[in-house]
Design a protein around this motif. Sequence first.
Motif, PDB file in Angstrom:
ATOM      1  N   SER A   1       0.799  -1.308  -0.104  1.00  0.00           N
ATOM      2  CA  SER A   1      -0.031   0.066  -0.045  1.00  0.00           C
ATOM      3  C   SER A   1       0.785   1.406   0.099  1.00  0.00           C
ATOM      4  O   SER A   1       1.766   1.332   0.584  1.00  0.00           O
ATOM      5  CB  SER A   1      -0.904   0.076   1.294  1.00  0.00           C
ATOM      6  OG  SER A   1      -1.554   1.355   1.224  1.00  0.00           O
ATOM      7  N   TYR A   2       0.277   2.325  -0.856  1.00  0.00           N
ATOM      8  CA  TYR A   2       1.092   3.518  -0.665  1.00  0.00           C
ATOM      9  C   TYR A   2      -0.058   4.776  -0.063  1.00  0.00           C
ATOM     10  O   TYR A   2       0.450   5.907  -0.312  1.00  0.00           O
ATOM     11  CB  TYR A   2       1.591   4.146  -2.013  1.00  0.00           C
ATOM     12  CG  TYR A   2       0.743   4.036  -3.294  1.00  0.00           C
ATOM     13  CD1 TYR A   2      -0.316   5.031  -3.223  1.00  0.00           C
ATOM     14  CD2 TYR A   2       0.508   2.873  -4.000  1.00  0.00           C
ATOM     15  CE1 TYR A   2      -1.488   4.951  -4.280  1.00  0.00           C
ATOM     16  CE2 TYR A   2      -0.259   3.032  -5.137  1.00  0.00           C
ATOM     17  CZ  TYR A   2      -1.081   4.113  -5.473  1.00  0.00           C
ATOM     18  OH  TYR A   2      -2.118   4.025  -6.233  1.00  0.00           O
ATOM     19  N   GLY A   3      -0.867   4.048   0.691  1.00  0.00           N
ATOM     20  CA  GLY A   3      -1.617   5.308   1.184  1.00  0.00           C
ATOM     21  C   GLY A   3      -1.090   5.939   2.432  1.00  0.00           C
ATOM     22  O   GLY A   3       0.269   5.435   2.831  1.00  0.00           O
ATOM     23  N   ASN A   4      -1.535   7.120   2.581  1.00  0.00           N
ATOM     24  CA  ASN A   4      -0.888   7.987   3.828  1.00  0.00           C
ATOM     25  C   ASN A   4      -0.822   7.491   5.158  1.00  0.00           C
ATOM     26  O   ASN A   4      -0.424   8.279   6.017  1.00  0.00           O
ATOM     27  CB  ASN A   4      -1.565   9.240   3.653  1.00  0.00           C
ATOM     28  CG  ASN A   4      -3.009   9.507   3.793  1.00  0.00           C
ATOM     29  OD1 ASN A   4      -3.658   8.498   4.417  1.00  0.00           O
ATOM     30  ND2 ASN A   4      -3.499  10.593   3.265  1.00  0.00           N
ATOM     31  N   GLY A   5      -1.270   6.286   5.532  1.00  0.00           N
ATOM     32  CA  GLY A   5      -1.404   5.773   6.776  1.00  0.00           C
ATOM     33  C   GLY A   5       0.026   5.408   7.290  1.00  0.00           C
ATOM     34  O   GLY A   5       0.030   5.657   8.599  1.00  0.00           O
ATOM     35  N   SER A   6       1.035   5.045   6.528  1.00  0.00           N
ATOM     36  CA  SER A   6       2.279   5.049   7.011  1.00  0.00           C
ATOM     37  C   SER A   6       2.782   6.305   7.701  1.00  0.00           C
ATOM     38  O   SER A   6       3.610   6.157   8.547  1.00  0.00           O
ATOM     39  CB  SER A   6       3.185   4.463   6.081  1.00  0.00           C
ATOM     40  OG  SER A   6       3.221   5.455   4.789  1.00  0.00           O
TER      41      SER A   6
ATOM     42  N   HIS B   1       2.229  -0.819   4.828  1.00  0.00           N
ATOM     43  CA  HIS B   1       2.359  -0.170   3.828  1.00  0.00           C
ATOM     44  C   HIS B   1       3.899  -0.312   3.036  1.00  0.00           C
ATOM     45  O   HIS B   1       4.865   0.139   3.155  1.00  0.00           O
ATOM     46  CB  HIS B   1       2.222   1.293   3.946  1.00  0.00           C
ATOM     47  CG  HIS B   1       1.134   1.567   4.669  1.00  0.00           C
ATOM     48  ND1 HIS B   1       0.399   1.431   5.727  1.00  0.00           N
ATOM     49  CD2 HIS B   1      -0.061   2.596   3.905  1.00  0.00           C
ATOM     50  CE1 HIS B   1      -0.637   1.992   5.738  1.00  0.00           C
ATOM     51  NE2 HIS B   1      -0.924   2.860   4.524  1.00  0.00           N
ATOM     52  N   ALA B   2       3.926  -1.699   2.619  1.00  0.00           N
ATOM     53  CA  ALA B   2       5.124  -2.003   1.951  1.00  0.00           C
ATOM     54  C   ALA B   2       5.557  -1.565   0.666  1.00  0.00           C
ATOM     55  O   ALA B   2       6.672  -1.629   0.108  1.00  0.00           O
ATOM     56  CB  ALA B   2       5.329  -3.544   1.754  1.00  0.00           C
ATOM     57  N   HIS B   3       4.885  -0.797  -0.112  1.00  0.00           N
ATOM     58  CA  HIS B   3       4.906  -0.051  -1.265  1.00  0.00           C
ATOM     59  C   HIS B   3       6.153   0.881  -1.254  1.00  0.00           C
ATOM     60  O   HIS B   3       6.110   1.671  -0.100  1.00  0.00           O
ATOM     61  CB  HIS B   3       3.619   0.664  -1.917  1.00  0.00           C
ATOM     62  CG  HIS B   3       4.000   0.993  -3.211  1.00  0.00           C
ATOM     63  ND1 HIS B   3       4.510   2.299  -3.419  1.00  0.00           N
ATOM     64  CD2 HIS B   3       3.377   0.472  -4.471  1.00  0.00           C
ATOM     65  CE1 HIS B   3       4.561   2.387  -5.098  1.00  0.00           C
ATOM     66  NE2 HIS B   3       3.863   1.305  -5.614  1.00  0.00           N
TER      67      HIS B   3
ATOM     68  N   PRO C   1      14.439   7.529  -3.580  1.00  0.00           N
ATOM     69  CA  PRO C   1      13.804   8.091  -4.719  1.00  0.00           C
ATOM     70  C   PRO C   1      12.384   7.692  -4.991  1.00  0.00           C
ATOM     71  O   PRO C   1      12.098   6.320  -4.572  1.00  0.00           O
ATOM     72  CB  PRO C   1      14.660   7.495  -6.022  1.00  0.00           C
ATOM     73  CG  PRO C   1      16.113   7.273  -5.394  1.00  0.00           C
ATOM     74  CD  PRO C   1      15.707   6.796  -3.890  1.00  0.00           C
ATOM     75  N   SER C   2      11.641   8.470  -5.077  1.00  0.00           N
ATOM     76  CA  SER C   2      10.067   8.084  -5.214  1.00  0.00           C
ATOM     77  C   SER C   2       9.140   9.374  -5.708  1.00  0.00           C
ATOM     78  O   SER C   2       9.787  10.490  -5.625  1.00  0.00           O
ATOM     79  CB  SER C   2       9.585   7.799  -3.884  1.00  0.00           C
ATOM     80  OG  SER C   2       9.773   8.808  -2.907  1.00  0.00           O
ATOM     81  N   ASP C   3       8.179   9.272  -5.786  1.00  0.00           N
ATOM     82  CA  ASP C   3       7.085  10.545  -6.199  1.00  0.00           C
ATOM     83  C   ASP C   3       6.931  11.068  -4.980  1.00  0.00           C
ATOM     84  O   ASP C   3       7.102  12.607  -4.878  1.00  0.00           O
ATOM     85  CB  ASP C   3       5.788  10.011  -6.369  1.00  0.00           C
ATOM     86  CG  ASP C   3       5.635   9.436  -8.012  1.00  0.00           C
ATOM     87  OD1 ASP C   3       6.773   9.558  -8.792  1.00  0.00           O
ATOM     88  OD2 ASP C   3       4.803   8.937  -8.339  1.00  0.00           O
ATOM     89  N   VAL C   4       7.006  10.805  -3.600  1.00  0.00           N
ATOM     90  CA  VAL C   4       7.105  11.270  -2.470  1.00  0.00           C
ATOM     91  C   VAL C   4       8.250  12.493  -2.440  1.00  0.00           C
ATOM     92  O   VAL C   4       7.990  13.530  -2.190  1.00  0.00           O
ATOM     93  CB  VAL C   4       6.991  10.567  -1.277  1.00  0.00           C
ATOM     94  CG1 VAL C   4       7.212  11.391  -0.006  1.00  0.00           C
ATOM     95  CG2 VAL C   4       5.833   9.810  -1.115  1.00  0.00           C
ATOM     96  N   ARG C   5       9.394  11.940  -2.518  1.00  0.00           N
ATOM     97  CA  ARG C   5      10.519  12.656  -2.593  1.00  0.00           C
ATOM     98  C   ARG C   5      10.429  13.873  -3.749  1.00  0.00           C
ATOM     99  O   ARG C   5      11.030  15.105  -3.475  1.00  0.00           O
ATOM    100  CB  ARG C   5      11.820  11.565  -3.018  1.00  0.00           C
ATOM    101  CG  ARG C   5      13.122  12.655  -3.086  1.00  0.00           C
ATOM    102  CD  ARG C   5      14.288  11.601  -3.602  1.00  0.00           C
ATOM    103  NE  ARG C   5      15.442  12.555  -3.636  1.00  0.00           N
ATOM    104  CZ  ARG C   5      16.250  12.851  -2.794  1.00  0.00           C
ATOM    105  NH1 ARG C   5      16.152  12.262  -1.619  1.00  0.00           N
ATOM    106  NH2 ARG C   5      17.281  13.626  -3.031  1.00  0.00           N
TER     107      ARG C   5
ATOM    108  N   SER D   1      -6.447  14.484  -0.771  1.00  0.00           N
ATOM    109  CA  SER D   1      -7.503  13.994  -1.235  1.00  0.00           C
ATOM    110  C   SER D   1      -7.307  12.730  -2.021  1.00  0.00           C
ATOM    111  O   SER D   1      -8.518  11.888  -2.093  1.00  0.00           O
ATOM    112  CB  SER D   1      -7.927  14.964  -2.459  1.00  0.00           C
ATOM    113  OG  SER D   1      -8.153  16.414  -1.821  1.00  0.00           O
ATOM    114  N   ARG D   2      -6.227  12.200  -2.302  1.00  0.00           N
ATOM    115  CA  ARG D   2      -5.954  10.995  -3.254  1.00  0.00           C
ATOM    116  C   ARG D   2      -5.633   9.852  -1.919  1.00  0.00           C
ATOM    117  O   ARG D   2      -5.508   8.829  -2.168  1.00  0.00           O
ATOM    118  CB  ARG D   2      -4.947  10.980  -4.246  1.00  0.00           C
ATOM    119  CG  ARG D   2      -5.531  12.020  -5.293  1.00  0.00           C
ATOM    120  CD  ARG D   2      -4.380  12.186  -6.257  1.00  0.00           C
ATOM    121  NE  ARG D   2      -4.859  13.151  -7.440  1.00  0.00           N
ATOM    122  CZ  ARG D   2      -4.088  13.522  -8.373  1.00  0.00           C
ATOM    123  NH1 ARG D   2      -2.598  12.898  -8.382  1.00  0.00           N
ATOM    124  NH2 ARG D   2      -4.439  14.366  -9.309  1.00  0.00           N
ATOM    125  N   ILE D   3      -5.668  10.295  -0.592  1.00  0.00           N
ATOM    126  CA  ILE D   3      -5.471   9.452   0.355  1.00  0.00           C
ATOM    127  C   ILE D   3      -3.960   8.705   0.160  1.00  0.00           C
ATOM    128  O   ILE D   3      -3.544   7.587   0.709  1.00  0.00           O
ATOM    129  CB  ILE D   3      -6.330   8.320   0.623  1.00  0.00           C
ATOM    130  CG1 ILE D   3      -7.764   8.935   0.279  1.00  0.00           C
ATOM    131  CG2 ILE D   3      -6.442   8.004   2.078  1.00  0.00           C
ATOM    132  CD1 ILE D   3      -7.974  10.142   1.495  1.00  0.00           C
TER     133      ILE D   3
END
Length: 325
Positions: free
Chosen positions: A125-130, A161-163, A206-210, A256-258
């Motif tokens: 999961s890449y949800g914001n819960g992590s 959230h292992a993604h 490296p990631s979209d988060v970064r 909004s996209r969680i």
Amino acid sequence: MNTLPNDHAARTARAALALDGLSVGDALGETCFRTHNWEAIQEDPHATTRGPWPFTDDTAMALGIYETLAECGGIDQDRLALRFAARYTAQPWRGYGAGAHRLLEQIGSGTDWRYAAERVFPGGSYGNGSAMRVAPLAGYFAESDYAEVAHQARLSAGVTHAHPEGLAGAVATAVAGAYAWKNRDARGDTATKRGLFDAVLAHTPPSDVRRGIERAATFSFDLSAEPHVRLLDYNFATRPFDVSIEPVVRLLGNGSRISCQDTVPFCLWVAALHLDDYRTAIVQTIRAAGDIDTNCAIVGGIVALATGRAGIPADWLTDREELVV
């Protein structure tokens, strides 16, 4: 049996501080979905609905991290999974997402978390819960090297959230919290606020988060940027709520996209800009709408580690539902 560090009591106290910052933000943010609090705060930052303000799954899962740290002195993933499941089983109505319902039900019924997580979230999961729950970990390891903070954050995220994006979101948020503590005595300095991004980017993979955090760092602190994003030129001390938040949301998201990608960059921007003012940080976060309770949990956990408990409005602490550990 884990050996607790010699400074375990001090670490646990910092984790409790972060938990207070997170949970007050979470609970106040949640009232914006149930009352007219969102509109009222736009008019008067001191106008909030009466308590008690129930907290959500954000705080429930943060409590699981806090309890695991208090027991183990670090993240034991098996124990953390059981903590998450136990709190879910006791109070499944806290606002968990559909995937979390399925995952925690399976763990609670005895399924190994590794198998359950992959079955519910193939590829992770890449949800914001992590990110929403990690502040107590940031507090506990705040005086450790950032590499250790990042390592423990990955462990805490990996249970659900292992993604790579989910892991990156937890790492970035935890490092930001540790940075806030390490630099709390200079929290009002512009250089300190800029430095939060440097610390986070040095440890976020490296990631979209970064990439979102890189974008936040560039437009937030580049005084040659377009006028609508030159917010550090603005006198927030005298007029903290007059700047439109919409351009920032368009560039960074608002949860909004969680997802971590759509949540963490914005939350770090708000936290950095208002590292010395918990109330302003939370109200600016609320103004952005989106996933308000989670955004406020992330921002509140970071900023509280800079301001200390005295920085959290006393009436907000009183109005938040009591935490039972």
